[in-house]
Design an enzyme around this catalytic site. Structure first.
Site, PDB file in Angstrom:
ATOM      1  N   THR A 188       0.854  -1.179   0.000  1.00  0.00           N
ATOM      2  CA  THR A 188       0.000   0.000   0.000  1.00  0.00           C
ATOM      3  C   THR A 188       0.894   1.234   0.000  1.00  0.00           C
ATOM      4  O   THR A 188       1.883   1.296   0.725  1.00  0.00           O
ATOM      5  CB  THR A 188      -0.920   0.018   1.229  1.00  0.00           C
ATOM      6  OG1 THR A 188      -1.744  -1.143   1.176  1.00  0.00           O
ATOM      7  CG2 THR A 188      -1.825   1.241   1.232  1.00  0.00           C
ATOM      8  N   PHE A 200       1.186   5.218   0.652  1.00  0.00           N
ATOM      9  CA  PHE A 200       0.555   6.277   1.420  1.00  0.00           C
ATOM     10  C   PHE A 200       1.152   7.619   1.026  1.00  0.00           C
ATOM     11  O   PHE A 200       2.327   7.697   0.659  1.00  0.00           O
ATOM     12  CB  PHE A 200       0.830   6.069   2.917  1.00  0.00           C
ATOM     13  CG  PHE A 200       0.168   4.850   3.489  1.00  0.00           C
ATOM     14  CD1 PHE A 200      -1.080   4.932   4.071  1.00  0.00           C
ATOM     15  CD2 PHE A 200       0.800   3.611   3.447  1.00  0.00           C
ATOM     16  CE1 PHE A 200      -1.704   3.815   4.608  1.00  0.00           C
ATOM     17  CE2 PHE A 200       0.191   2.479   3.977  1.00  0.00           C
ATOM     18  CZ  PHE A 200      -1.061   2.583   4.562  1.00  0.00           C
TER      19      PHE A 200
END
Ligand code: PEP
Ligand code: MN
Length: 722
Positions: free
Chosen positions: A285, A287
């Site tokens: 992921t 960010f």
């Protein structure tokens, strides 16, 4: 009995005490090392000409560590991984001083808002990102939704916000993009978190006893395969993975499980019932760190800029925008469109590019873009954290640290592209030269007759050899390349054990057939694409580029996606439609000599591939069919020097298929090295007696070790390195 037990408990305690003491020393040494790293950082900060990263120096350190590790009986591979972490940390630490030269001392306290609860992936990513920023106190403040996070930032309640923007499995998080497009905030950093979903339960919970599993819908989606095996368990969605973990802890019910991070388990006192349950092994992921104003960046730092643009509603406008990036030589790493609800069929584009918005060439490109866009917002320029680390440099006993193989980072990938282009330009030049000669001949000038046949594999040979690069492995230079692995990919377990064996022996690449050309249709035909997938996974895990055979033209592109090198097997050397298809790809090729092919025919097969534009070919002598039946084939050792005289391509030898018997593989391999082969491809098996394919010729771990030992002195005596 009791007496003995207490004696062994005593010695355990003693050993553990010694380990604890060593660990303390270790940390103290690490701190001293970091101090020196910071001093170097200071020198780089004060000298803006100094490059930020010295890759030659890094490679040298890897070499030195690898040798020292080997001398101590440690695995150079694992020690190398420790070093890589250390260098990563050092690099980040230096960068933070470059970022804000005026901030000599630590910022006292920083508050960062995120969506979720303590132990959520956002929370973990904040800790990682701020580990290399000087802050004395870091407060992480969880909010329920993305909007609330940005509201807190705009209201000045926090200094930064951290929001997830995309995931390698789930894709972009549009809600966050939409917020960023409209809010007066700046992107000032990015971080990547490797998500490892775990199944958690309270003390005493059993996987089989679970009646429901809670998590964020995306996490449930990402673990679909695993959850599919939990017959009868209900899935319950939660707004946050860590929140799901907390609710399980509060319910104290062993029939309820949660999917969340291992850190969340620790935080809420849960047990990890199963680790790593994502369908996909890689689950990253990304960010974004959001602030209210832009932050200074050292121009030497690898930088990325995020943009949002609405392209003018005119034919060709998007093309014009892309052309502008291209003309300015700007690397585009993301382009995604989102519909504009207020304007049906128009679209907003999210774009990530390398470079800084206020520096050339991006500054000019942005100016030029504004002519073709109705809206253009620079979300921010920030230090890049998405460049993928290349494989660890391979240790070499002779200590030469001069591999030029670029790392396959995003930048590296460009470098690879650039160098490939360089190589094909070179060959284009070589072709031109040949064409010119043909031309001269036509005008009757004095010139040896030029044959067009074999013009690529047999150029006017200047003695210069061509090298072929596969990942971090180079064929045809001063390296002697050992490829090893089982004949066929049989199972995940078998291939992982093989990769470990190959890696520990010091081989550079992993082989394994996913598609097997078998003489009998009733023999094991290979696992096909699922086999390729596990081979690629093992190669990735052990940082070994992989080579696998492709049997039919229609599979070429798909196999090339999973493998680092395509093998053309002996039985397919004259499968011309296969060769043509491989010629269209740009994947490196291992071309094996046919069972009864002449050297000339082997070269013409290579010619087919080159004619399509693919020049990345390594030739392989693997034994030919003769009247002799004592061995599976007869290894034509003389083919090696003959091929090296006739072509500039690297030549390796496969002693396994030539011998057909494991006891002959080592002596034939040594002969191949002695006669000047650029490398070997050798079959092994963790349990040869159980091999599904070519079991009689598979080397055991012990024989592989003997082979490597025997090779070293030969290769080193030739001034090459293993
Ligand atoms: C192999 O390498 O597994 C193989 C089938 O080899 P060859 O094509 O040389 O027989
Ligand atoms: Mn085989």
């Amino acid at each position: 009995m009791t007496h003995q037990n207490s004696a062994s408990a005593d010695s355990l305690t003693e050993y553990r005490d010694s380990i604890d003491k060593l660990d303390r020393d270790f940390i103290a040494l690490l701190a001293r090392r970091m101090e020196l790293v910071r001093n170097i950082g200071g020198v780089k900060r004060d000298d803006p000409q100094a490059p930020l990263r010295d890759e030659d120096r890094e490679r040298e350190i890897f070499e030195v560590w690898a040798q020292a590790a080997a001398q101590e009986g440690l695995s150079p591979y694992f020690v190398g991984r420790v070093l890589r972490e250390l260098l990563n940390y050092s690099r980040r630490d230096q960068e933070r001083h470059l970022d804000r030269p005026e901030v000599a001392s630590a910022v006292s306290a920083v508050r960062v808002a995120y969506q979720g609860m303590p132990g959520s992936y956002s929370d973990l990513a904040i800790t990682k990102l701020f580990a290399s920023r000087d802050v004395e106190r870091l407060d992480r403040v969880g909010f329920r939704g993305f909007t609330a996070v940005l509201d807190a930032l705009e209201a000045g309640q926090v200094g930064y916000a951290l929001l997830p923007i995309e995931n390698t499995i789930a894709g972009s998080i549009n809600e966050v993009y939409d917020l960023l497009a409209h809010r007066p905030v700046r992107v000032v950093g990015e971080e990547v978190w490797s998500v490892e979903h775990c199944l958690l339960g309270v003390e005493g919970a059993q996987i089989e006893g679970l009646e429901s599993v809670r998590s964020h819908p995306v996490a449930l989606q990402q673990c679909k395969k695993f959850l599919g095996g939990l017959v009868g368990a209900r899935l319950e969605t939660y707004h946050d993975t860590a929140g799901a973990a907390r609710s399980v802890a509060r319910a104290k019910d062993p029939a309820i499980g949660a999917i969340a991070s291992e850190e969340a388990a620790q935080l809420w006192g849960l047990q990890v019932l199963r680790r790593d349950i994502s369908d996909q092994r890689t689950n990253l992921t990304r960010f974004l760190l959001i602030g209210t104003e832009a932050e200074a960046l050292d121009p030497r730092q690898p930088t990325k800029t995020s943009l949002v643009m609405v392209v003018r509603h005119q034919a060709g406008a998007l093309y014009e925008c892309l052309r502008i990036f291209d003309e300015h030589g700007i690397n585009l790493t993301k382009l995604e469109s989102r519909p504009l609800p207020e304007k049906p069929w128009a679209a907003r584009f999210y774009v990530d590019v390398h470079g800084h918005a206020e520096q050339e060439p991006l500054a000019s490109a942005i100016k030029a873009l504004s002519r073709h866009t109705s809206r253009l917002k620079v979300l921010g320029s920030y230090a890049r954290r998405t460049d993928v680390e290349g494989p660890l440099p391979l240790p070499s006993p002779s200590g030469r640290a001069e591999t030029t193989s670029p790392s396959p980072s995003h930048e590296g990938a460009n470098a690879v592209g650039a160098s490939n282009e360089g190589a094909s330009n070179e060959s284009a030049a070589a072709e031109d030269a040949t064409e010119k000669k043909v031309g001269l001949e036509a005008t009757g000038a004095v010139c040896p007759p030029t044959k067009v046949e074999g013009k690529l594999t047999e150029p006017a040979f200047s003695g210069e050899r061509r090298t072929v690069t596969v990942g971090n492995v180079e064929f045809g230079g001063d390296n002697f390349v050992l490829i090893s692995g089982p004949c066929a990919v049989e199972s995940r377990q078998q291939i992982v054990a093989s990769a470990a064996m190959v890696r520990d022996a010091g081989a550079a690449m992993l082989r394994g057939g996913a598609f097997k050309p078998r003489s009998s249709p009733y023999s094991f035909q290979g696992l096909g694409f699922p086999g390729l997938e596990i081979l690629a996974e093992a190669g990735h895990a052990y940082e070994l580029p992989v080579v696998t055979e492709v049997l039919q033209p229609e599979d070429v592109m798909r196999v090339a996606e999973g493998a680092d090198m395509l093998q053309v097997g002996a039985r397919n050397m004259q499968n011309f439609s296969l060769l043509k298809e491989i010629g269209k790809s740009r994947a490196p090729v291992l071309l094996k000599r046919g069972l009864s092919a002449t050297i000339k025919e082997l070269l013409m097969a290579a010619e087919y591939i080159m004619a399509g534009g693919n020049h990345q070919i390594v030739l392989c002598e693997r034994g030919i069919r003769t009247f002799e039946t004592a061995t599976r084939s007869t290894l034509d050792v003389s083919a090696v020097p003959v091929l090296k005289e006739k072509t500039h391509l690297p030549v390796i030898v496969d002693p396994s298929h030539a011998a057909g018997r494991r006891d002959l593989v080592v002596p034939l391999a040594l002969a191949a090295a002695a006669v000047g082969a650029d490398g070997l491809i050798v079959e092994i098996h963790p349990q040869p007696e159980e091999a599904l394919c070519d079991k009689d010729q598979a080397l055991t771990e012990e024989l592989l070790g003997q082979l490597v030992q025997g090779l070293r002195p030969i290769v080193e005596a030739q001034g090459r390195r293993f």
